[in-house]
Design a protein around this motif. Structure first.
Motif, mmCIF file in Angstrom:
data_model
loop_
_atom_site.group_PDB
_atom_site.id
_atom_site.type_symbol
_atom_site.label_atom_id
_atom_site.label_comp_id
_atom_site.label_asym_id
_atom_site.label_seq_id
_atom_site.Cartn_x
_atom_site.Cartn_y
_atom_site.Cartn_z
ATOM 1 N N THR A 98 -63.226 15.096 5.678
ATOM 2 C CA THR A 98 -64.453 15.679 5.342
ATOM 3 C C THR A 98 -64.329 17.217 5.636
ATOM 4 O OG1 THR A 98 -65.176 15.112 7.681
ATOM 5 C CG2 THR A 98 -65.911 13.678 5.831
ATOM 6 N N HIS A 99 -63.392 17.534 6.554
ATOM 7 C CA HIS A 99 -63.137 18.942 6.827
ATOM 8 C C HIS A 99 -61.535 19.329 6.448
ATOM 9 C CE1 HIS A 99 -67.068 19.555 8.695
ATOM 10 N NE2 HIS A 99 -66.542 20.115 9.801
ATOM 11 N N ARG A 100 -61.382 20.703 6.057
ATOM 12 C CA ARG A 100 -60.215 21.042 5.550
ATOM 13 C C ARG A 100 -59.534 21.643 7.014
ATOM 14 N NH1 ARG A 100 -61.311 24.364 0.176
ATOM 15 N NH2 ARG A 100 -61.749 22.361 -1.276
ATOM 16 N N ILE A 101 -58.236 21.759 6.819
ATOM 17 C CA ILE A 101 -57.563 22.475 7.710
ATOM 18 C C ILE A 101 -56.776 23.669 7.430
ATOM 19 C CG2 ILE A 101 -55.271 21.225 7.225
ATOM 20 C CD1 ILE A 101 -54.930 20.761 10.604
ATOM 21 N N THR A 102 -56.862 24.628 8.001
ATOM 22 C CA THR A 102 -56.048 25.872 7.667
ATOM 23 C C THR A 102 -54.679 25.673 7.511
ATOM 24 O OG1 THR A 102 -55.925 26.929 9.819
ATOM 25 C CG2 THR A 102 -57.943 27.310 8.808
ATOM 26 N N ALA A 103 -53.948 26.665 6.747
ATOM 27 C CA ALA A 103 -52.457 26.529 6.748
ATOM 28 C C ALA A 103 -51.859 26.800 8.103
ATOM 29 C CB ALA A 103 -52.019 27.877 5.833
ATOM 30 N N ASP A 104 -52.500 27.886 8.875
ATOM 31 C CA ASP A 104 -52.056 28.201 10.078
ATOM 32 C C ASP A 104 -52.027 27.104 11.358
ATOM 33 O OD1 ASP A 104 -51.138 30.695 9.328
ATOM 34 O OD2 ASP A 104 -53.249 31.539 10.268
ATOM 35 N N SER A 105 -53.273 26.336 11.339
ATOM 36 C CA SER A 105 -53.285 25.161 12.144
ATOM 37 C C SER A 105 -52.436 23.964 11.611
ATOM 38 C CB SER A 105 -54.684 24.902 12.207
ATOM 39 O OG SER A 105 -55.762 25.834 12.736
ATOM 40 N N LEU A 106 -52.329 23.713 10.503
ATOM 41 C CA LEU A 106 -51.340 22.749 9.916
ATOM 42 C C LEU A 106 -50.122 22.845 10.294
ATOM 43 C CD1 LEU A 106 -50.852 20.106 8.340
ATOM 44 C CD2 LEU A 106 -50.796 21.525 6.212
ATOM 45 N N ILE A 107 -49.379 24.160 10.271
ATOM 46 C CA ILE A 107 -48.199 24.470 10.461
ATOM 47 C C ILE A 107 -47.868 24.362 12.092
ATOM 48 C CG2 ILE A 107 -46.401 26.018 10.573
ATOM 49 C CD1 ILE A 107 -47.418 27.057 7.814
ATOM 50 N N LYS A 108 -48.941 24.650 12.735
ATOM 51 C CA LYS A 108 -48.676 24.463 14.422
ATOM 52 C C LYS A 108 -48.800 22.889 14.528
ATOM 53 C CE LYS A 108 -50.723 28.971 15.433
ATOM 54 N NZ LYS A 108 -52.117 29.390 16.064
ATOM 55 N N LEU A 109 -49.573 22.390 14.054
ATOM 56 C CA LEU A 109 -49.557 20.689 14.427
ATOM 57 C C LEU A 109 -48.229 20.169 13.921
ATOM 58 C CD1 LEU A 109 -53.096 19.302 13.124
ATOM 59 C CD2 LEU A 109 -51.844 19.288 15.566
ATOM 60 N N LEU A 110 -47.637 20.500 12.869
ATOM 61 C CA LEU A 110 -46.679 19.967 12.265
ATOM 62 C C LEU A 110 -45.337 20.314 13.245
ATOM 63 C CD1 LEU A 110 -46.755 20.410 8.392
ATOM 64 C CD2 LEU A 110 -47.231 18.479 9.868
ATOM 65 N N HIS A 111 -45.279 21.574 13.870
ATOM 66 C CA HIS A 111 -44.241 22.063 14.614
ATOM 67 C C HIS A 111 -44.413 21.273 15.900
ATOM 68 C CE1 HIS A 111 -42.402 24.979 12.226
ATOM 69 N NE2 HIS A 111 -43.348 25.770 12.135
ATOM 70 N N PHE A 112 -45.647 21.135 16.420
ATOM 71 C CA PHE A 112 -45.848 20.751 17.790
ATOM 72 C C PHE A 112 -45.252 19.200 17.640
ATOM 73 C CE2 PHE A 112 -48.681 18.129 20.760
ATOM 74 C CZ PHE A 112 -48.226 18.977 21.844
ATOM 75 N N ASN A 113 -45.602 18.455 16.706
ATOM 76 C CA ASN A 113 -45.210 17.218 16.735
ATOM 77 C C ASN A 113 -43.904 16.885 15.923
ATOM 78 O OD1 ASN A 113 -47.941 15.660 17.646
ATOM 79 N ND2 ASN A 113 -48.644 17.025 16.286
ATOM 80 N N ASN A 114 -43.137 17.774 15.836
ATOM 81 C CA ASN A 114 -41.597 17.646 15.456
ATOM 82 C C ASN A 114 -41.512 17.081 14.034
ATOM 83 O OD1 ASN A 114 -40.205 18.816 17.778
ATOM 84 N ND2 ASN A 114 -40.886 16.909 18.653
ATOM 85 N N ILE A 115 -42.608 17.491 13.140
ATOM 86 C CA ILE A 115 -42.686 16.995 11.675
ATOM 87 C C ILE A 115 -42.046 18.131 11.006
ATOM 88 C CG2 ILE A 115 -44.102 15.975 9.939
ATOM 89 C CD1 ILE A 115 -46.178 15.461 12.082
ATOM 90 N N PRO A 116 -40.908 17.903 10.325
ATOM 91 C CA PRO A 116 -40.405 18.893 9.314
ATOM 92 C C PRO A 116 -41.303 19.375 8.111
ATOM 93 C CG PRO A 116 -38.719 17.145 9.715
ATOM 94 C CD PRO A 116 -40.211 16.631 10.268
ATOM 95 N N LYS A 128 -57.888 32.145 9.292
ATOM 96 C CA LYS A 128 -57.738 33.233 8.466
ATOM 97 C C LYS A 128 -58.784 32.915 7.351
ATOM 98 C CE LYS A 128 -54.312 32.867 5.456
ATOM 99 N NZ LYS A 128 -52.891 32.842 4.883
ATOM 100 N N ASN A 129 -59.082 31.602 6.688
ATOM 101 C CA ASN A 129 -59.914 31.250 5.943
ATOM 102 C C ASN A 129 -61.317 31.700 6.347
ATOM 103 O OD1 ASN A 129 -57.843 30.235 4.407
ATOM 104 N ND2 ASN A 129 -58.137 28.153 5.098
ATOM 105 N N THR A 130 -61.872 31.490 7.494
ATOM 106 C CA THR A 130 -63.325 31.741 7.963
ATOM 107 C C THR A 130 -63.328 33.320 8.037
ATOM 108 O OG1 THR A 130 -62.925 29.813 9.587
ATOM 109 C CG2 THR A 130 -64.707 31.534 9.712
#
Length: 287
Positions: free
Chosen positions: A40-58, A154-156
């Motif tokens: 129901t909400h979109r995630i920004t590219a910056d937040s997505l990349i930070k999430l992936l890095h934090f959770n060790n997801i390539p 960035k999107n906002t």
């Protein structure tokens, strides 16, 4: 599979709750992230990349698993935004209306189509000059949309920049100062473009309202950003507004010449409609 669905799959596979997965809400608020998982909400590219890095997801593994259709939809939306912007600078309201027909022909979801049409309506609304014709309900809807996001990402910022005309000058100054403070040290070219575009709009609005005091911070911020090829259009536009302000304050003929040179640069780079618009703005404010 959507981004939200894939994030949820990874989170569950790591036996984490949403609080742990979002680094206690530091990367993105838990309430907002919950809506990302529900699509129901979109995630920004910056937040997505930070999430992936934090959770060790390539990154490559994650993005390669996304449905190819998602990538096609992202490209369609990016193309639509580019068309909207170029049409707006061409000051062509009819073509903006035609974009709605183009949106209907895409294979975007109903929600995405409605969101893109809302942006088109915003561009059309921003062209209006007569306050009696303003659609205040639409303006409030767009303003609410901009600040329904928990962070000035960035999107906002880009969305805000597009529709600054819907805010009064004092509100724009407060918001712009907050953005500058948050991103003044950013090396991201897109962020720099957004900041320069915001400053350009601030200067234009200040001149239009004849309130050119207390704007030196914005001029100084623009001057401190090095001129890169990607930033040239925005730097040239700010150069125009800055010299127009100097001319209004000092009546120095050299500043007026600088304004005309900036306009010629815009026209010579095949943006005649926008150049003509700026030329009319110059004539209006040098009488």
């Amino acid at each position: 599979m959507t981004i939200g669905e894939l994030l949820k799959e990874y989170r569950i596979s790591q036996a984490k709750n949403q609080k742990d997965f979002t680094h206690n809400g530091i990367i993105i608020s838990q309430s907002y992230y919950s809506k990302v998982e529900k699509n129901t909400h979109r995630i920004t590219a910056d937040s997505l990349i930070k999430l992936l890095h934090f959770n060790n997801i390539p990154l490559w593994t994650f993005f390669s698993r996304l449905n190819q259709n998602d990538n096609m939809q992202y490209q369609q939306i990016s193309n639509l935004h580019n068309i909207m912007i170029s049409t707006y600078y061409g000051q062509n309201q009819q073509k903006l209306n035609d974009i709605k027909l183009l949106i209907d022909k895409t294979n975007l979801s109903k929600e995405d189509k409605n969101e893109e049409k809302l942006l088109v309506d915003g561009w059309i609304e921003s062209l209006k000059k007569d306050p009696k014709s303003f659609d205040m309900e639409l303006r409030h809807k767009l303003k609410d949309k901009i600040f329904s996001h928990p962070n000035l990402d960035k999107n906002t910022i880009t969305l805000y920049c597009n529709f600054m005309v819907f805010y009064d000058l004092d509100s724009n100054k407060i918001i712009a100062k907050k953005i500058i403070q948050q991103y003044k040290d950013s090396d991201n070219v897109d962020i720099k473009i957004a900041i320069l575009a915001i400053i350009s709009n601030i200067l234009a609005i200040a001149i239009e309202k004849n309130q050119i005091e207390d704007i030196q911070l914005f001029i100084d911020t623009a001057d401190e950003i090095p001129t890169l090829p990607e930033l040239f259009f925005y730097k040239n536009t700010i150069f125009f507004f800055k010299n127009l302000i100097i001319y209004k304050q000092t009546k120095q003929n050299n500043s007026l010449i600088n304004c005309k040179n900036a306009i010629n640069t815009i026209i010579n780079l095949d943006m005649k409609s926008y150049g003509d618009k700026i030329h009319k703005f110059l004539n209006k404010h040098t009488k």
